[in-house]
Design an enzyme around this catalytic site. Structure first.
Site, PDB file in Angstrom:
ATOM      1  N   GLU A 112      -0.219  10.011   5.124  1.00 38.92           N
ATOM      2  CA  GLU A 112      -0.868  10.312   6.398  1.00 38.92           C
ATOM      3  C   GLU A 112       0.078  11.194   7.207  1.00 38.92           C
ATOM      4  O   GLU A 112       1.279  10.957   7.232  1.00 38.92           O
ATOM      5  CB  GLU A 112      -1.198   9.007   7.126  1.00 38.92           C
ATOM      6  CG  GLU A 112      -2.198   8.163   6.328  1.00 38.92           C
ATOM      7  CD  GLU A 112      -2.156   6.675   6.655  1.00 38.92           C
ATOM      8  OE1 GLU A 112      -1.492   6.296   7.651  1.00 38.92           O
ATOM      9  OE2 GLU A 112      -2.754   5.894   5.898  1.00 38.92           O
ATOM     10  N   TYR A 168     -10.407   2.710   5.763  1.00 34.15           N
ATOM     11  CA  TYR A 168      -9.285   2.397   4.876  1.00 34.15           C
ATOM     12  C   TYR A 168      -9.714   1.334   3.870  1.00 34.15           C
ATOM     13  O   TYR A 168     -10.290   0.309   4.246  1.00 34.15           O
ATOM     14  CB  TYR A 168      -8.109   1.909   5.706  1.00 34.15           C
ATOM     15  CG  TYR A 168      -6.835   1.715   4.926  1.00 34.15           C
ATOM     16  CD1 TYR A 168      -6.118   2.812   4.472  1.00 34.15           C
ATOM     17  CD2 TYR A 168      -6.348   0.447   4.659  1.00 34.15           C
ATOM     18  CE1 TYR A 168      -4.943   2.636   3.760  1.00 34.15           C
ATOM     19  CE2 TYR A 168      -5.174   0.259   3.951  1.00 34.15           C
ATOM     20  CZ  TYR A 168      -4.476   1.360   3.499  1.00 34.15           C
ATOM     21  OH  TYR A 168      -3.316   1.196   2.786  1.00 34.15           O
ATOM     22  N   LYS A 185       0.032   3.352  -2.867  1.00 32.58           N
ATOM     23  CA  LYS A 185      -1.053   4.333  -2.875  1.00 32.58           C
ATOM     24  C   LYS A 185      -0.524   5.762  -2.913  1.00 32.58           C
ATOM     25  O   LYS A 185      -1.201   6.675  -3.402  1.00 32.58           O
ATOM     26  CB  LYS A 185      -1.951   4.129  -1.660  1.00 32.58           C
ATOM     27  CG  LYS A 185      -2.754   2.827  -1.670  1.00 32.58           C
ATOM     28  CD  LYS A 185      -3.602   2.705  -0.415  1.00 32.58           C
ATOM     29  CE  LYS A 185      -4.576   1.536  -0.476  1.00 32.58           C
ATOM     30  NZ  LYS A 185      -3.925   0.214  -0.413  1.00 32.58           N
ATOM     31  N   GLN A 241     -11.173  -4.633   1.211  1.00 38.34           N
ATOM     32  CA  GLN A 241     -10.889  -5.341  -0.037  1.00 38.34           C
ATOM     33  C   GLN A 241     -12.185  -5.573  -0.816  1.00 38.34           C
ATOM     34  O   GLN A 241     -13.279  -5.576  -0.248  1.00 38.34           O
ATOM     35  CB  GLN A 241     -10.248  -6.712   0.249  1.00 38.34           C
ATOM     36  CG  GLN A 241      -9.011  -6.677   1.114  1.00 38.34           C
ATOM     37  CD  GLN A 241      -7.777  -6.143   0.395  1.00 38.34           C
ATOM     38  OE1 GLN A 241      -7.845  -5.793  -0.779  1.00 38.34           O
ATOM     39  NE2 GLN A 241      -6.655  -6.086   1.088  1.00 38.34           N
ATOM     40  N   SER A 281       1.873  -3.627   2.639  1.00 37.96           N
ATOM     41  CA  SER A 281       2.142  -5.064   2.739  1.00 37.96           C
ATOM     42  C   SER A 281       1.523  -5.789   1.552  1.00 37.96           C
ATOM     43  O   SER A 281       0.483  -5.396   1.033  1.00 37.96           O
ATOM     44  CB  SER A 281       1.548  -5.647   4.021  1.00 37.96           C
ATOM     45  OG  SER A 281       1.957  -4.955   5.171  1.00 37.96           O
ATOM     46  N   ASN A 298      -8.965  -0.476  -0.224  1.00 36.55           N
ATOM     47  CA  ASN A 298      -8.370  -0.608  -1.546  1.00 36.55           C
ATOM     48  C   ASN A 298      -9.349  -0.220  -2.651  1.00 36.55           C
ATOM     49  O   ASN A 298      -8.959   0.465  -3.608  1.00 36.55           O
ATOM     50  CB  ASN A 298      -7.862  -2.036  -1.761  1.00 36.55           C
ATOM     51  CG  ASN A 298      -6.470  -2.238  -1.186  1.00 36.55           C
ATOM     52  OD1 ASN A 298      -5.886  -1.355  -0.561  1.00 36.55           O
ATOM     53  ND2 ASN A 298      -5.919  -3.427  -1.381  1.00 36.55           N
ATOM     54  N   ASN A 312       5.933 -10.132   5.299  1.00 32.87           N
ATOM     55  CA  ASN A 312       4.939  -9.235   5.868  1.00 32.87           C
ATOM     56  C   ASN A 312       4.910  -9.420   7.385  1.00 32.87           C
ATOM     57  O   ASN A 312       4.119 -10.192   7.907  1.00 32.87           O
ATOM     58  CB  ASN A 312       3.565  -9.513   5.255  1.00 32.87           C
ATOM     59  CG  ASN A 312       2.469  -8.639   5.846  1.00 32.87           C
ATOM     60  OD1 ASN A 312       2.729  -7.698   6.581  1.00 32.87           O
ATOM     61  ND2 ASN A 312       1.227  -8.976   5.526  1.00 32.87           N
ATOM     62  N   LYS A 367       3.551   6.179   5.457  1.00 38.35           N
ATOM     63  CA  LYS A 367       2.639   5.191   4.866  1.00 38.35           C
ATOM     64  C   LYS A 367       3.250   3.810   5.009  1.00 38.35           C
ATOM     65  O   LYS A 367       4.430   3.602   4.734  1.00 38.35           O
ATOM     66  CB  LYS A 367       2.388   5.487   3.385  1.00 38.35           C
ATOM     67  CG  LYS A 367       1.316   4.587   2.763  1.00 38.35           C
ATOM     68  CD  LYS A 367      -0.061   4.920   3.298  1.00 38.35           C
ATOM     69  CE  LYS A 367      -1.138   3.931   2.850  1.00 38.35           C
ATOM     70  NZ  LYS A 367      -1.051   2.648   3.606  1.00 38.35           N
ATOM     71  N   SER A 395       0.785  -1.230   0.000  1.00 43.67           N
ATOM     72  CA  SER A 395       0.000   0.000   0.000  1.00 43.67           C
ATOM     73  C   SER A 395       0.818   1.281   0.000  1.00 43.67           C
ATOM     74  O   SER A 395       0.240   2.363  -0.149  1.00 43.67           O
ATOM     75  CB  SER A 395      -0.957   0.009   1.201  1.00 43.67           C
ATOM     76  OG  SER A 395      -2.005  -0.917   0.985  1.00 43.67           O
TER      77      SER A 395
END
Length: 383
Positions: A290, A168, A85, A138, A336, A170, A361, A333, A82
């Site tokens: 963020e 949050y 993003k 998701q 994973s 995707n 991860n 940010k 992510s």
């Protein structure tokens, strides 16, 4: 026995310092923060890069491939999940800069099939800040392609009014990037690879890794320690699909620290991702990044990157007007995939930044805590 020895060797490989002139206090801080991660979470390899006043230093541990026992370097490609993003946000901000997109647009302007649907009440800004009204983390399993994606958005029902809840997601951020590409009338990956990456000076960063670069692509490892790489999916390019080296990711961080070094359109695009729109707890949500007032305590940073912030809806408040940071600010940010973990942060006022890339991860709190310890050493080195 051979597998046990291989696992041990991956944790005991000596650190490779790519910049031999790194201050001893910084080297010690990185070593003390990173080595326990490899052992405690059975992480095969980690590369950590830092920048202090424009000087870069890289530290590499373990292996990029357990099978080949290849050590990672600053040029090894990792999946960043992510953290991708923040690149999607840069693409969208670039479209804003070029006058192709507006944050006040509604999705049906670019996707007529969504006209009159509940999702069309949300704006481009809502999708870029996870405030559309409750889009999930998701897509459901049956969503496999663009046709399924459109059908999903057509039937989606919000759980909150746009702009009142941060969840949050995707699908939310993915739609944000997708709308930007539609507004520019170009393929998203093409925009990244032919416009954004080159304008940022990123020469070893990919959405689609070419065959010539595959030798640099680390293997990730899942919970069963099996080698794995990310699978394609709807909005994969926008939300988790960037493969990048530590050298390029720290260069991206430096571009965010000093946008004035970029050509005008990309400078404005990067600066656009630093504007804050919503506040949730101590965290300010911009486009991709963020934000926290700096200095920030470890507890606040952990809270902003907690499971509750990722997995649950949180009440949020929109600023009356978009906020440009008025004082020292930390941007961060996490990211994973099933086989990789990443973290990036920077403080422009201090001219310091950090990236952490791992081929497993492992828990976000462990990443944030380790990075925070290194951040304190960076802050001291920047004095």
């Amino acid at each position: 026995m051979a597998s046990v020895l291989a696992a041990l060797s991956s944790c005991l490989l000596p650190v490779t310092v790519q910049a031999a002139d790194a201050p001893q206090k910084l080297t010690t801080a990185v070593d003390q923060a990173v080595r326990p991660l490899l052992k405690q979470y059975d992480v095969p390899g980690i590369v950590l890069g830092v920048t202090v006043n424009g000087r870069q230093h890289f530290f590499a541990y373990g292996v990029a491939s357990k099978e080949k026992q290849t050590p990672p370097t600053k040029d090894t490609l990792f999946e960043i999940g992510s953290v991708s993003k923040t690149f999607a946000a840069t693409v969208a901000s670039y479209a804003l800069t070029l006058g192709k997109l507006s944050l006040e647009d509604h999705p049906s302007k670019y996707m007529p099939a969504l006209q009159g649907k509940p999702i069309d009440k949300a704006t481009v800004l809502n999708f870029g800040t996870y405030t559309a009204g409750g889009l999930p983390l998701q897509f459901p399993g049956p969503v496999k392609n663009d046709r399924d994606m459109i059908a999903y958005f057509q039937q989606w029902q919000p759980s909150a009014a746009p702009g009142t809840q941060r969840r949050y997601s995707n699908p939310s951020l993915g739609l944000f990037g997708h709308l930007a590409a539609l507004a520019m009338k170009r393929d998203y990956a093409q925009i990244m690879e032919t416009d954004v990456f080159p304008k940022l000076g990123l020469n070893h960063t990919y959405v689609r890794v070419p065959q010539a670069a595959m030798a640099d692509y680390a293997w990730g490892y899942n919970k069963a320690n099996k080698p794995i790489r990310a699978n394609p999916g709807v909005f994969d390019s926008e939300t988790y699909g960037v493969r990048i080296s530590a050298a390029d990711l720290i260069r991206f961080v430096e571009a965010n620290i000093r946008p004035d070094t970029l050509e005008p359109s990309m400078r404005r695009a990067v600066e656009g991702t630093h504007i804050g729109y919503f506040k949730t707890g101590d965290m300010v949500q911009g486009l991709g990044w963020e934000q926290y007032a700096y200095p920030v305590t470890l507890d606040r940073l952990l809270a902003g990157n907690s499971e509750a912030m990722i997995q649950q809806p949180n009440a949020t408040t929109q600023f009356g007007a978009p906020q440009t940071p008025s004082g020292p600010t930390l941007f961060n940010k996490t990211g994973s995939t099933n086989g990789f973990g990443a973290y990036a942060l920077f403080v422009p006022a201090k001219k310091i930044g950090l990236v952490m890339l791992a081929n497993k991860n492992f828990p976000i709190p462990a990443r944030v805590t380790a990075a925070y310890a290194v951040l304190e050493a960076l802050d001291a080195a920047a004095q």
